[in-house]
Design a protein around this motif. Structure first.
Motif, PDB file in Angstrom:
ATOM      1  N   PHE A 152       0.838  -1.202   0.000  1.00 48.32           N
ATOM      2  CA  PHE A 152       0.000   0.000   0.000  1.00 48.32           C
ATOM      3  C   PHE A 152       0.875   1.255   0.000  1.00 48.32           C
ATOM      4  O   PHE A 152       0.648   2.202  -0.776  1.00 48.32           O
ATOM      5  CB  PHE A 152      -0.910  -0.021   1.232  1.00 48.32           C
ATOM      6  N   LEU A 153       1.913   1.268   0.854  1.00 47.14           N
ATOM      7  CA  LEU A 153       2.787   2.433   0.949  1.00 47.14           C
ATOM      8  C   LEU A 153       3.696   2.563  -0.268  1.00 47.14           C
ATOM      9  O   LEU A 153       4.023   3.676  -0.694  1.00 47.14           O
ATOM     10  CB  LEU A 153       3.624   2.347   2.229  1.00 47.14           C
ATOM     11  N   TRP A 154       4.085   1.415  -0.858  1.00 45.94           N
ATOM     12  CA  TRP A 154       4.915   1.483  -2.067  1.00 45.94           C
ATOM     13  C   TRP A 154       4.129   2.120  -3.208  1.00 45.94           C
ATOM     14  O   TRP A 154       4.661   2.966  -3.951  1.00 45.94           O
ATOM     15  CB  TRP A 154       5.387   0.087  -2.469  1.00 45.94           C
ATOM     16  N   VAL A 155       2.870   1.717  -3.378  1.00 42.99           N
ATOM     17  CA  VAL A 155       2.033   2.337  -4.410  1.00 42.99           C
ATOM     18  C   VAL A 155       1.857   3.821  -4.114  1.00 42.99           C
ATOM     19  O   VAL A 155       1.888   4.660  -5.033  1.00 42.99           O
ATOM     20  CB  VAL A 155       0.667   1.628  -4.509  1.00 42.99           C
ATOM     21  N   ALA A 156       1.691   4.173  -2.845  1.00 43.15           N
ATOM     22  CA  ALA A 156       1.563   5.584  -2.479  1.00 43.15           C
ATOM     23  C   ALA A 156       2.800   6.371  -2.880  1.00 43.15           C
ATOM     24  O   ALA A 156       2.707   7.482  -3.421  1.00 43.15           O
ATOM     25  CB  ALA A 156       1.321   5.707  -0.974  1.00 43.15           C
TER      26      ALA A 156
ATOM     27  N   GLY B 294       2.555   9.094  -5.617  1.00 40.67           N
ATOM     28  CA  GLY B 294       2.610  10.412  -5.001  1.00 40.67           C
ATOM     29  C   GLY B 294       1.391  10.795  -4.193  1.00 40.67           C
ATOM     30  O   GLY B 294       1.030  11.972  -4.136  1.00 40.67           O
ATOM     31  N   GLY B 295       0.748   9.810  -3.566  1.00 43.39           N
ATOM     32  CA  GLY B 295      -0.407  10.118  -2.719  1.00 43.39           C
ATOM     33  C   GLY B 295      -0.711   8.962  -1.794  1.00 43.39           C
ATOM     34  O   GLY B 295      -0.619   7.794  -2.191  1.00 43.39           O
TER      35      GLY B 295
ATOM     36  N   LEU C  48      -6.145   3.150  -3.352  1.00 39.43           N
ATOM     37  CA  LEU C  48      -7.601   3.272  -3.445  1.00 39.43           C
ATOM     38  C   LEU C  48      -7.996   3.953  -4.754  1.00 39.43           C
ATOM     39  O   LEU C  48      -9.008   3.593  -5.366  1.00 39.43           O
ATOM     40  CB  LEU C  48      -8.138   4.056  -2.253  1.00 39.43           C
ATOM     41  N   ASP C  49      -7.190   4.925  -5.178  1.00 33.51           N
ATOM     42  CA  ASP C  49      -7.463   5.586  -6.458  1.00 33.51           C
ATOM     43  C   ASP C  49      -7.282   4.616  -7.624  1.00 33.51           C
ATOM     44  O   ASP C  49      -8.055   4.640  -8.592  1.00 33.51           O
ATOM     45  CB  ASP C  49      -6.530   6.785  -6.640  1.00 33.51           C
ATOM     46  N   VAL C  50      -6.272   3.748  -7.539  1.00 31.29           N
ATOM     47  CA  VAL C  50      -6.064   2.736  -8.574  1.00 31.29           C
ATOM     48  C   VAL C  50      -7.268   1.812  -8.653  1.00 31.29           C
ATOM     49  O   VAL C  50      -7.785   1.505  -9.742  1.00 31.29           O
ATOM     50  CB  VAL C  50      -4.776   1.947  -8.299  1.00 31.29           C
ATOM     51  N   GLN C  51      -7.731   1.354  -7.498  1.00 31.07           N
ATOM     52  CA  GLN C  51      -8.913   0.492  -7.475  1.00 31.07           C
ATOM     53  C   GLN C  51     -10.137   1.225  -8.008  1.00 31.07           C
ATOM     54  O   GLN C  51     -10.985   0.631  -8.687  1.00 31.07           O
ATOM     55  CB  GLN C  51      -9.175  -0.008  -6.056  1.00 31.07           C
ATOM     56  N   GLY C  52     -10.228   2.512  -7.703  1.00 25.92           N
ATOM     57  CA  GLY C  52     -11.343   3.300  -8.215  1.00 25.92           C
ATOM     58  C   GLY C  52     -11.359   3.350  -9.724  1.00 25.92           C
ATOM     59  O   GLY C  52     -12.432   3.379 -10.354  1.00 25.92           O
ATOM     60  N   GLY C  53     -10.168   3.358 -10.350  1.00 21.59           N
ATOM     61  CA  GLY C  53     -10.100   3.345 -11.798  1.00 21.59           C
ATOM     62  C   GLY C  53     -10.673   2.068 -12.390  1.00 21.59           C
ATOM     63  O   GLY C  53     -11.138   2.057 -13.538  1.00 21.59           O
TER      64      GLY C  53
END
Length: 392
Positions: free
Chosen positions: A252-256, A260-261, A266-271
């Protein structure tokens, strides 16, 4: 067994001779044979059905939907995305890394392609999951229940997913062994397995919850009357608690960091149209289905919830209740394509424990007959389903 009963200490092991492992494997032999036979039947029926319709069973198992995304991560790493006509972005960051890591590693040391390596991992992991399910059922209700639990999991209507290059089998193996380690007091191993499960699927949080809440109850019950918990007696348990979330939080933190967020995952999943809305999307889907399809689907969900409640009423141990409950809750409250929900609930094997315990009390001939009939139905359903819409 009471759901808050103290967890049994780990069984003693010999001086590195592996005898307890071999003994546990011998006890599980019938369960593993039953599991392998049911899944082999599913693949054989799939092969025959696919051939009759001009399709390749191998392609269906290794190169459709999520399998393609995992293979691409294994071969090319992260950073690939597709923008749809409506503006949605499907990024491969949505897929947790453990399965593609294993695909890449296995394909590097064998002649297997990444896709076939994923299939091999899934098949081996599904057997490991069946072994853990047997030991869980055996511990709670006896050997026959252990065999029944492994067989019932193999014969789920969407059981064919266990034979695909998907992450469900790998996740279930890690989760089931992790929860079993909590039941037997192997806290450090449980923490490591929970961390690996958290690198496999987002629902790895369910294994972390099982470790954490079980540890909290253990500390609470062990405290002196009116005093603080005895921290010194539980160093290994506390180490397991610290290890458990590292995989899930790490990805989770690596993707953040990559995006850059802090909410980047969660934004990736939202896509992808995924996320959690408390069940509103599910309710809207039921409403749109109308009567009687919506009512039938609602009855199916009610049955699943009833199995969970039945397990709780019959004293299912706390780690199983927490893990199964979180998996079920996340599956039912997530928005997105509803056809994915049976697949998302598949790792919730504790829901099958009441059925396995009941089946174990039947006469062997009747129990095996019912298991065989259910297995045939699962094989046919899986072949039709995978040649049609299948698991998105």
């Amino acid at each position: 067994m009471n759901d808050l009963a103290p967890f049994r200490a780990p069984e003693p092991t010999g001086p590195g001779d592996g005898r307890p492992v071999r003994a546990a494997l011998r006890r599980a032999a019938l369960a593993l044979l039953a599991y392998a036979a049911i899944r082999a039947l599913g693949v054989l029926v799939l092969a025959a059905w696919s051939a009759a319709h001009g399709k390749s069973w191998h392609t269906l198992l290794t190169a459709r939907w999520d399998s393609l995304w995992y293979t691409r991560v294994a071969e090319q790493g992260y950073g690939y995305s597709v923008q749809l006509a409506n503006g949605d972005v499907h990024s491969n960051l949505a897929f947790f890394p453990l399965l593609p890591w294993l695909e890449r590693g296995l394909s590097a040391v064998t002649p297997l392609s990444a896709a076939d390596a994923g299939l091999a991992v899934s098949w081996l992991a599904s057997l490991a999951a069946a072994w853990a399910l047997y030991l869980t059922g055996e511990r709670l209700h006896g050997p026959r229940a252990g065999v029944a639990l492994a067989a019932l999991w193999a014969a789920l209507p969407v059981g064919i997913v266990q034979s695909m290059a998907y992450s469900e089998s790998l996740f279930t193996a890690l989760a089931a062994w992790g929860v079993y380690c909590v039941l037997t007091g192997r806290w450090v191993t449980a923490g490591v397995l929970a961390s690996l499960a958290g690198l496999t699927r987002p629902v790895g949080a369910a294994v972390v919850a099982a470790v954490w809440l079980s540890a909290a109850v253990t500390l609470w019950r062990d405290r002196p009357a009116g005093g603080a918990p005895r921290w010194g007696r539980h160093r290994r348990m506390l180490l397991g608690v610290l290890l458990a979330p590292l995989g899930w939080c790490g990805y989770f933190l690596w993707v953040a960091a990559e995006q850059g967020g802090l909410t980047a995952y969660l934004d990736v999943q939202g896509g992808w149209g995924n996320g959690f809305d408390g069940g509103r999307a599910f309710a809207a889907f039921l409403w749109d289905l109308g009567f009687p399809a919506g009512l039938g689907l609602l009855a199916g969900v009610a049955l699943v919830v009833w199995l969970y409640v039945l397990g709780a009423r019959r004293g299912q141990p706390l780690p199983l209740l927490v893990y199964g409950g979180v998996v079920l809750l996340l599956a039912l409250t997530a928005k997105g394509y509803f056809g994915s929900k049976p697949r998302l609930m598949m790792p919730a094997y504790p829901l099958l424990l009441p059925l396995a315990a009941g089946l174990a009390r039947w006469r062997p001939a009747a129990a095996w007959t019912v298991t065989a009939l259910v297995s045939v139905g699962s094989a046919v359903y899986g072949a039709v389903w995978l040649n049609g819409s299948g698991p998105p």
